[in-house]
Structures are given as structure tokens and as C-alpha cells.
Design an enzyme around this catalytic site. Structure first.
Site, PDB file in Angstrom:
ATOM      1  N   ASP A  41      48.428  31.138  45.380  1.00 53.99           N
ATOM      2  CA  ASP A  41      47.649  31.900  44.843  1.00 53.99           C
ATOM      3  C   ASP A  41      46.382  32.047  45.710  1.00 53.99           C
ATOM      4  OD1 ASP A  41      49.356  32.632  42.741  1.00 53.99           O
ATOM      5  OD2 ASP A  41      48.549  31.082  41.631  1.00 53.99           O
ATOM      6  N   ASP A  68      56.543  37.346  34.353  1.00 54.29           N
ATOM      7  CA  ASP A  68      55.645  36.385  33.963  1.00 54.29           C
ATOM      8  C   ASP A  68      55.838  36.154  32.313  1.00 54.29           C
ATOM      9  OD1 ASP A  68      54.420  36.171  36.434  1.00 54.29           O
ATOM     10  OD2 ASP A  68      52.992  37.800  35.812  1.00 54.29           O
TER      11      ASP A  68
END
Length: 257
Positions: free
Chosen positions: A131, A12
Site C-alpha cells: 500500500d 474486499d
């Protein structure tokens, strides 16, 4: 012979640094993306996923330069996501050295984008990232909803139905992150992982919540995922990739050593 299950470290990246948060917040620094990617390549990662976590929210493009540097050092499949909104964005990332691109918010706003991308570049290049957050109450039929913008905006879209739709639109893979699990180290949300894995004919990558090596095993055996993604357990050297693979193999899971 069963297909080997893949272990995928996830970078990330926020402003050129690898970071890790809890439930998409409380960010801590984990290092330089190029150095970390090189280490994972040497340790035997099956793939690497690079997600520019600021890109969609701040409306800027993924750092092409960093992708080029990683691609020049890493010789395993590289998936790049974050701010991928157009066919040109995809072409830019593939030209920079990515093997696949991950599309998240843009797919929700324009599902036909996934179809166009798959037609143009091939399904094998197109990962749809989901998500998902559990929205059903205790005792109700389990239901998970899609969130966009780094998990900030609810959409009202059912996660399992969406995964089926995206597979039909030409996604080659689903990258499923449990927002309830992300960064908590309590394991994947096996309910949504299993529900989506059972519902779609394409590979599912489980993500969000790994705290130990048993969680990787559970993602594959109980969640029925084809690949397992993890970040902090590898970034902060709690476990190494060879340890993870040996552990999975010892439990009877086919992995590439």
C-alpha cells in the site's frame, strides 16, 4: 507471443460482506462474497483476489469458511490476503482452496517471513501486497512510502526499494495499491506503478482507483503492469468483465477472452 494481461476483480471483505471504500474509508456494502465470486468466474475473470480488510487491524484471522466456499465455486486462481502472519496461516489458506496468499503488514515487520514462505510453498504462491502513498512534494523527485494496517500506519519505507527487496526475498508477484487512488475512480497512480514494474523482475498487479475501462488499459500500457485489479466498477455493474476484455483487446492488448 506476449503474455496475456490479466484482469482481476478484488473482493474486499469485512465481516463476511464485500465492501468498497474511498481511500480506505467510507465503506459501502457490495454483496455476498461467494455469489460475487461465482459471477466473476462465469464472466471470465482471470483470477480473483479476496482481501479480508479487517483481519490485520483487528488481529483476527481471515475467514477460512468463506474462502472454502469461494474455492469450491470458482475455478480460476484465488489469492487470499488479510491477517496472514505465519507459515501456518498460509498453509491454512492453501488447504482451504487458495492458490496464492497475499502478505502485507507481516512482510514489513518481518521480511524473512516472505523468504521462509517462498522457500516452503514456492514463489508462485506468494504475493507481497504494497500500500503506497506519494510523499514527495510537487517539483521534487517522486517518492512513495509504504503504509501498513489497512493504510493507517506510515513506515518510512520507500515503496520502490521495498518492492525490489521483496522480489529478492522470493515474492512471486507484487500487488501494488495506490492509496491516493483507492476508490477515487481517477485511475491508477501510473508513476509508482511504472517505477515498480520497471524495477522488479516479477509481475506487478496495479490496484487502486479504476473508474473506467481506459484506466485498465493505462495500467498496462503506461504503468507497465502485468495485471490490473479493480473492484467497484465490477461490483456495482458499471462495467462487466467481458466489456473490459473487449475494450482492452480493441486497444491491442493481449487478453484471454
Amino acid at each position: 507471443m506476449p503474455l496475456a494481461k490479466r484482469i482481476i476483480p478484488c473482493l474486499d471483505v469485512d465481516n463476511g460482506r464485500v465492501v468498497k471504500g474511498v481511500k480506505f474509508l467510507d465503506i459501502r456494502d457490495a454483496g455476498d462474497p461467494v455469489e460475487i465470486a461465482k459471477r466473476y468466474n462465469q464472466e471470465g475473470a482471470d483470477e480473483i483476489t479476496f482481501l479480508d480488510i479487517t483481519a490485520t487491524h483487528e488481529g483476527r484471522d481471515t475467514t477460512v469458511h468463506t474462502v472454502e466456499k469461494i474455492a469450491s465455486e470458482v475455478f480460476i486462481p484465488l489469492t487470499v490476503g488479510g491477517g496472514i502472519r505465519t507459515v501456518d496461516d498460509i498453509r491454512t489458506m492453501l488447504n482451504a482452496g487458495a492458490d496464492k496468499v497475499s502478505i502485507n503488514s507481516a512482510a514489513v515487520f518481518n521480511p524473512d517471513f516472505v523468504k521462509a514462505a517462498s522457500d516452503r510453498f514456492g514463489a508462485q504462491c506468494i504475493v507481497v501486497a504494497i500500500d503506497a502513498k506519494k510523499v514527495s512534494a510537487e517539483g521534487e523527485m517522486p517518492r512513495w512510502e509504504i503504509f501498513t494496517h489497512g493504510g493507517r500506519k506510515p513506515t518510512g519505507i520507500d515503496a520502490v526499494e521495498w518492492a525490489v527487496k521483496m522480489a529478492g526475498y522470493g515474492a512471486g508477484e507484487i500487488l501494488l495499491t495506490s492509496m491516493d487512488g483507492d476508490g477515487t475512480k481517477k485511475g491508477y497512480d501510473l508513476g509508482v506503478t511504472r517505477a515498480i514494474s520497471d524495477a522488479v523482475p516479477i509481475p506487478v498487479i496495479a490496484s487502486g482507483g479504476v473508474g473506467n475501462l481506459q484506466h485498465l488499459v493505462d495500467g498496462v500500457t503506461l504503468g507497465r503492469a502485468d495485471a490490473v485489479l479493480a473492484a467497484s466498477i465490477f461490483h456495482f455493474r458499471e462495467y462487466t468483465l467481458p466489456q473490459a476484455k473487449e475494450f482492452m483487446r480493441a486497444q491491442g492488448i493481449e487478453v484471454r477472452l
